[in-house]
Design an enzyme around this catalytic site. Sequence first.
Site, PDB file in Angstrom:
ATOM      1  N   VAL A 106      -3.728  -0.311  -3.097  1.00  0.00           N
ATOM      2  CA  VAL A 106      -3.004  -1.467  -3.939  1.00  0.00           C
ATOM      3  C   VAL A 106      -1.485  -1.236  -3.043  1.00  0.00           C
ATOM      4  O   VAL A 106      -0.691  -2.175  -2.485  1.00  0.00           O
ATOM      5  CB  VAL A 106      -3.017  -1.615  -5.173  1.00  0.00           C
ATOM      6  CG1 VAL A 106      -1.833  -2.429  -5.693  1.00  0.00           C
ATOM      7  CG2 VAL A 106      -4.273  -2.108  -5.817  1.00  0.00           C
ATOM      8  N   CYS A 107      -0.961   0.225  -3.397  1.00  0.00           N
ATOM      9  CA  CYS A 107       0.368   0.439  -2.833  1.00  0.00           C
ATOM     10  C   CYS A 107       0.420  -0.035  -1.647  1.00  0.00           C
ATOM     11  O   CYS A 107       1.709  -0.076  -0.994  1.00  0.00           O
ATOM     12  CB  CYS A 107       0.367   1.914  -3.268  1.00  0.00           C
ATOM     13  SG  CYS A 107       0.401   2.333  -5.106  1.00  0.00           S
ATOM     14  N   THR A 108      -0.430   0.409  -0.744  1.00  0.00           N
ATOM     15  CA  THR A 108      -0.173   0.279   0.643  1.00  0.00           C
ATOM     16  C   THR A 108       0.160  -1.273   1.140  1.00  0.00           C
ATOM     17  O   THR A 108       1.046  -1.388   2.052  1.00  0.00           O
ATOM     18  CB  THR A 108      -1.639   0.647   1.463  1.00  0.00           C
ATOM     19  OG1 THR A 108      -1.863   2.098   1.041  1.00  0.00           O
ATOM     20  CG2 THR A 108      -1.571   0.185   2.996  1.00  0.00           C
TER      21      THR A 108
ATOM     22  N   HIS B 238       5.282   4.764  -6.533  1.00  0.00           N
ATOM     23  CA  HIS B 238       3.903   4.689  -6.337  1.00  0.00           C
ATOM     24  C   HIS B 238       3.503   6.217  -6.910  1.00  0.00           C
ATOM     25  O   HIS B 238       4.067   7.213  -6.580  1.00  0.00           O
ATOM     26  CB  HIS B 238       3.580   4.581  -4.991  1.00  0.00           C
ATOM     27  CG  HIS B 238       4.143   3.401  -4.294  1.00  0.00           C
ATOM     28  ND1 HIS B 238       3.521   2.017  -4.587  1.00  0.00           N
ATOM     29  CD2 HIS B 238       5.318   3.021  -3.668  1.00  0.00           C
ATOM     30  CE1 HIS B 238       4.266   1.222  -3.901  1.00  0.00           C
ATOM     31  NE2 HIS B 238       5.420   1.713  -3.265  1.00  0.00           N
TER      32      HIS B 238
ATOM     33  N   LEU C  21       3.840  -1.699  -0.077  1.00  0.00           N
ATOM     34  CA  LEU C  21       4.844  -1.425   0.776  1.00  0.00           C
ATOM     35  C   LEU C  21       4.933  -2.253   2.067  1.00  0.00           C
ATOM     36  O   LEU C  21       6.166  -2.453   2.450  1.00  0.00           O
ATOM     37  CB  LEU C  21       4.716   0.059   1.055  1.00  0.00           C
ATOM     38  CG  LEU C  21       5.249   1.164   0.025  1.00  0.00           C
ATOM     39  CD1 LEU C  21       4.615   2.566  -0.154  1.00  0.00           C
ATOM     40  CD2 LEU C  21       6.600   1.267   0.199  1.00  0.00           C
TER      41      LEU C  21
END
Length: 231
Positions: free
Chosen positions: A47-49, A40, A52
């Site tokens: 989006v990354c949240t 990331h 994960l």
Amino acid sequence: MSAPTLRLGSKAPNFQSETSNGPIDFYEFAGDQWVVLFSHPDDFTPVCTTELGAFAKLEPEFTKRGAKLLGLSANKPDSHRAWIKDINELSQTNLSFPIVADPERKVAHLYDMIDYQDATNVDDKGVQFTIRSVFIIDPKKTIRLIISYPASTGRNTAEVLRVLDSLQLGDKNRVTTPINWTPGDDVIVHPTVSNDEAKTLFPKFKIVKPYLRFTPLEVEQDIRNTYKSKL
Ligand code: BEZ
């Protein structure tokens, strides 16, 4: 400094780094397991949240297959730990795998994760984004999968798991897997297997074309069941 070029079949480079769980040596962390390494560009990105959180939820399935998860983001460990609190709150999960702290993008560079740089591909400090990559690395430290995602598109954890299942099946049997295959579906007899060998190895194989031969192949119930629920 030009980026190293990693391809499928390349040896995954070792590195030492701080992570959200303390320092690691990548090879020691991997041991004799498979590793899914995904990156990331920045903590607290939307989006990354979600990604994960989804990986954390699916971690037991990776563990069942002898694979470890390893995240990476271009920030420091304290920031990762604060971000993990949000991830856990939002995804109702308990993320426990390490996230590599790569504020200087050393590992991102080592793994050739940095995006092509153009006028739009910079953060507010003018630094190029870390490409959003997924690597599957096998127990011999060979890179078996590389996928790069745009920032706009969340990854698909089910697809990463499906590729792992395909790779593991192909390592154990002389087969490949067709389009949209999931465990339990028929597989393709590997082109290096002669029809005579196939009669012994895969007694139920069918020749659709001389170059396309399908066979049923038993897969553990536990693995098949994963795909019956929404991943
Ligand atoms: C994200 O939403 O996760 C994201 C935003 C900008 C760049 C990369 C990722």
